[in-house]
Design an enzyme around this catalytic site. Structure first.
Site, PDB file in Angstrom:
ATOM      1  N   SER A  76      37.471  36.613  -7.655  1.00 46.04           N
ATOM      2  CA  SER A  76      38.880  36.992  -7.560  1.00 46.04           C
ATOM      3  C   SER A  76      39.133  38.267  -8.362  1.00 46.04           C
ATOM      4  O   SER A  76      38.573  38.443  -9.446  1.00 46.04           O
ATOM      5  CB  SER A  76      39.755  35.887  -8.145  1.00 46.04           C
ATOM      6  N   LYS A  96      42.295  27.977  -0.779  1.00 46.79           N
ATOM      7  CA  LYS A  96      41.120  27.593  -1.562  1.00 46.79           C
ATOM      8  C   LYS A  96      40.747  26.121  -1.319  1.00 46.79           C
ATOM      9  O   LYS A  96      39.578  25.771  -1.235  1.00 46.79           O
ATOM     10  CB  LYS A  96      41.376  27.827  -3.047  1.00 46.79           C
ATOM     11  N   TYR A 131      52.434  27.363  -6.928  1.00 45.74           N
ATOM     12  CA  TYR A 131      51.980  28.746  -6.751  1.00 45.74           C
ATOM     13  C   TYR A 131      50.559  28.850  -6.201  1.00 45.74           C
ATOM     14  O   TYR A 131      49.661  28.092  -6.595  1.00 45.74           O
ATOM     15  CB  TYR A 131      52.056  29.472  -8.103  1.00 45.74           C
ATOM     16  N   ASP A 140      39.557  37.605   2.149  1.00 45.77           N
ATOM     17  CA  ASP A 140      39.285  36.587   1.127  1.00 45.77           C
ATOM     18  C   ASP A 140      38.299  35.498   1.548  1.00 45.77           C
ATOM     19  O   ASP A 140      37.535  35.030   0.723  1.00 45.77           O
ATOM     20  CB  ASP A 140      40.608  35.938   0.698  1.00 45.77           C
ATOM     21  N   CYS A 177      38.300  41.364  -7.887  1.00 46.52           N
ATOM     22  CA  CYS A 177      37.232  42.365  -8.024  1.00 46.52           C
ATOM     23  C   CYS A 177      37.299  43.380  -6.894  1.00 46.52           C
ATOM     24  O   CYS A 177      36.314  44.062  -6.612  1.00 46.52           O
ATOM     25  CB  CYS A 177      35.867  41.703  -8.020  1.00 46.52           C
ATOM     26  N   ARG A 203      45.893  29.717 -10.563  1.00 45.34           N
ATOM     27  CA  ARG A 203      45.142  28.500 -10.243  1.00 45.34           C
ATOM     28  C   ARG A 203      44.742  27.808 -11.535  1.00 45.34           C
ATOM     29  O   ARG A 203      44.479  28.458 -12.543  1.00 45.34           O
ATOM     30  CB  ARG A 203      43.876  28.847  -9.452  1.00 45.34           C
ATOM     31  N   ARG A 259      51.470  38.557  -6.882  1.00 44.64           N
ATOM     32  CA  ARG A 259      50.870  38.670  -5.549  1.00 44.64           C
ATOM     33  C   ARG A 259      51.848  39.174  -4.501  1.00 44.64           C
ATOM     34  O   ARG A 259      53.051  39.009  -4.629  1.00 44.64           O
ATOM     35  CB  ARG A 259      50.401  37.274  -5.089  1.00 44.64           C
ATOM     36  N   HIS A 319      33.738  32.530   0.119  1.00 44.10           N
ATOM     37  CA  HIS A 319      34.786  33.350  -0.501  1.00 44.10           C
ATOM     38  C   HIS A 319      34.439  34.817  -0.242  1.00 44.10           C
ATOM     39  O   HIS A 319      33.970  35.518  -1.133  1.00 44.10           O
ATOM     40  CB  HIS A 319      34.788  33.032  -2.010  1.00 44.10           C
TER      41      HIS A 319
HETATM   42  C1  OXD Z   1      41.553  33.928  -5.703  1.00 48.26           C
HETATM   43  C2  OXD Z   1      42.552  34.226  -4.669  1.00 48.26           C
HETATM   44  O1  OXD Z   1      41.918  33.522  -6.785  1.00 48.26           O
HETATM   45  O2  OXD Z   1      42.171  34.762  -3.639  1.00 48.26           O
HETATM   46  O3  OXD Z   1      40.377  34.123  -5.430  1.00 48.26           O
HETATM   47  O4  OXD Z   1      43.719  33.893  -4.872  1.00 48.26           O
HETATM   48 MN    MN Z   2      40.051  34.713  -3.442  1.00 48.83          MN
END
Ligand code: OXD
Ligand code: MN
Length: 648
Positions: free
Chosen positions: A312, A270, A261, A337, A314, A112, A432, A290
């Site tokens: 993200s 998001k 991506y 998520d 974690c 991102r 991913r 989130h």
């Molecule tokens: C993030 C994702 O970056 O879930 O939080 O992709």
């Molecule tokens: Mn996320």
């Protein structure tokens, strides 16, 4: 018709243009007559509801695709998309598994891009708090309506020439649920169309739903072409230099250019479910967060649901799919998520997972860390930027012990890679898997319940190597809101940041707020008036000891923390008050039977110097970043914490 693309339309003249995309179904023709093509394209649109049709037509006028495909979500369509992607070398099959694919992006398009992500409102203060003079705001980026139009005008006209425009109708949440919302993503990426089919519910049922209620979020996406016309990696066209991700909450509009991506391009995630979602949620009185959602059943057979916000990378997916080590417990996964939470008519906060799939970080996922993910991801999955093995499988950091003998590894960049030799990672840290959620062996029976699941606790957490105990409970709702606002964590690979700096990441939403964080806090505080609020806790699986090693084993052992949390929800007096909140009383955390001996004293110690610094840091952060937008109640919570810490 007055359109938001008026600026662009006024300038554009229909032209005859050579086809630029060698993989287009039109590639063998020299010249495409856009005008004729587009009139044929328009005939395909008659079945669409008027608003959808208008959005598609405006997008055709702007982007000038050669072909249009309205996604019905069928199996046949998916196979055709995958075939096309294979022909274009965007994906290759992974014969070791069932219907699994490997995509490699342009190495410049791997995460991102927060610095290029903007929210458009008339006034800047609607989007971001006013930082202290001389301080750069870090709670989102604002763009004016004029610059918003300009950004589109500079990038989108003709951006789909020679390409197919996919129209992807999608539902965030089960189709037809009162908690769900619909979007239409228009994209020139078949990879995005195929991934959206995994991550959301797409196709004809969504179009049918729109016939009942014609409201949707408009999502326009193009991978673009660099300004010099040269596509560096033909299998992954993108325009990293000019990438921009735009949101206009007032129009329920998302416009994304230049990246193919993840969160930049799968716009349901998001962009919609969090940024636009949070603005809709504020208007309608609910929460778009989130957060993972899990169901947990205790040995007595009592089940509760918990939502948890971690930044993200974690371990949200690991917690959501955890195999509890504590006997008699069962975890089931609702989502890993995003949570949309709303009060029902009885004042119970209920949550849905608006997504339909997992877009999980691959490195670190293994049988010892997340066996349920491993049972989920080896069919019907698109892997991106992981390494490949010579036996037709995948590899990433964390799978070393599971690697079959004598296989050769090719890294995410397509180079030979040797375990123990090559110094660079085999898989990109933000590589991913994109897998259907329904494949998870512990998917919760109620995960698609249109009513959502009742939430009993909310967890905040992050990677905190020092000072922050394994778990503590907030003293009240407003203290909990403060705890969310003060969240910090080590930076991750999901965005463009480098290194292990501790970043403020309030509510794990820093990159995802759709509106001014101060107003977001006010909205959270106001929820208390609406119903029964869940208890709030802060967890930290990542504290390190003086030897630099983790003090807590994490993963399945985290069930011990959830057990304490459940007992607290039930009102058990198993806690001790501290300056920062309630922690387990001596002996209250069930650690019997743990394989490793845990130093509970270190794990729960509250070093005064650390907390003095922490409160000062939080104060500085609020002063610098939130200023006058900070609600008085949150400022009061900080002052009270300070006073308690000073007395420690
Ligand atoms: C993030 C994702 O970056 O879930 O939080 O992709
Ligand atoms: Mn996320």
């Amino acid at each position: 018709m007055v359109t938001k693309y008026l600026v662009v339309l006024a300038k554009r003249l229909p032209t005859s243009t050579p086809c630029r995309n060698p993989f287009s179904p039109f590639a063998n023709r020299n010249l495409i007559n856009h005008v004729r093509c587009i009139s044929t394209l328009r005939e395909k649109l008659t079945d669409l509801t008027p608003k959808v049709r208008a959005f598609v037509e405006e997008s055709i006028d702007l982007c000038q695709p050669d072909k249009i495909h309205i996604c019905d979500g069928s199996e046949g369509e998916n196979n055709a998309l995958l075939k096309l992607l294979q022909q274009n070398s965007t994906i290759k099959p992974l014969p070791k598994y069932e219907n699994c694919w490997l995509a490699r992006t342009n190495p410049a398009d791997v995460a991102r891009v927060e610095s290029k992500t903007f929210i458009c409102t008339d006034r800047k203060e609607e989007t971001i708090p006013t930082p202290k003079t001389g301080v750069k705001g870090a709670l989102g980026n604002w763009i004016s309506p004029k610059d918003f139009d300009k950004a589109i005008d500079e990038r989108f006209p003709g951006s789909m020439k020679g390409r197919t425009m996919y129209v992807v109708p999608f539902s965030m949440g089960p189709v037809g649920s009162p908690l769900s919302k619909i979007g239409i993503e228009i994209t020139d990426s078949a990879y995005v169309a195929a991934s959206m089919r995994i991550m959301t519910r797409v196709g004809t049922p969504v179009l049918n739903q729109l016939k009942k209620h014609e409201e949707f979020v408009e999502c326009l996406h193009s991978v673009g072409t660099p300004a010099n016309g040269v596509v560096d990696v033909p299998s992954w066209p993108c325009d990293p230099e000019r990438t921009i991700i735009l949101h206009k909450p007032a129009d329920n509009l998302i416009v994304s250019y230049g990246s193919g991506y993840g969160g930049n391009s799968l716009l349901g995630k998001k962009c919609f479910a969090l940024r636009i979602g949070s603005t809709i949620a504020k208007r309608e009185g609910w929460l778009a967060e989130h957060m993972l959602i899990l169901g947990i059943t205790n040995p007595k057979g009592e089940k509760k649901y918990i939502a948890a916000a971690f930044p993200s990378s974690c371990g949200k997916t690991n917690l959501a799919m955890m195999t509890p080590s504590l006997p008699g417990y069962k975890i089931e996964c609702v989502g890993d998520d995003i949570a949309w939470m709303r009060f029902d008519s009885n004042g119970v906060l209920r949550a849905i997972n608006p997504e339909n799939g997992f877009f999980g970080v691959a490195p670190g996922t293994a049988h010892n860390t997340n066996p349920n993910a491993m049972k989920t991801i080896f069919k019907n999955t698109i892997f991106t930027n992981v390494a490949e093995t010579s036996d037709g499988g995948v590899f990433w950091e964390g799978l070393e012990k599971e690697l079959p003998k004598n296989v050769k590894i090719t890294d995410w960049l397509g180079r030979a890679w040797q375990l123990g030799e090559t110094k660079t990672p085999a898989a990109h840290p933000n590589s991913r898997f994109c897998s259907p959620a329904g494949q998870c062996p512990i998917i919760d029976p109620a995960w698609e319940d249109p009513k959502g699941v009742p939430i009993s606790a909310i967890l905040f957490g992050g990677r905190r190597p020092a000072g922050v105990p394994l778990v503590y409970e907030a003293l009240s709702w407003s203290h909990g809101v403060f705890v969310g606002a003060a969240m910090r964590s080590e930076a991750t690979a999901a965005a463009e940041f480098k290194g292990k700096v501790i970043m403020h990441d309030p509510f794990a939403m820093r990159p995802f707020f759709g509106y001014n964080f101060g107003d977001y806090l006010k909205h959270w505080l106001s929820m208390e008036e609406k119903g029964q609020m869940p208890k709030i806790f802060h967890v930290n699986w990542f504290r390190k000891g003086s030897d630099g090693k983790f003090l807590w084993p994490g993963f399945g052992e985290n069930s011990r923390v959830l057990d304490w949390i459940l007992r607290r929800i039930d009102g058990e007096e198993c806690f001790e008050e501290t300056a920062i909140g309630r922690i387990p009383a001596k002996g209250a955390l069930h650690v019997d039977g743990m394989k490793e001996k845990v130093d509970l004293d270190q794990l729960f110690s509250l070093p005064k110097d650390f907390w003095m610094e922490e409160v000062e840091d939080i104060q500085r952060y609020f002063d610098n970043q939130v200023g006058n937008d900070l609600p008085a109640k949150v400022a009061k919570e900080l002052n009270e914490l300070k006073a308690r810490v000073y007395k420690m």
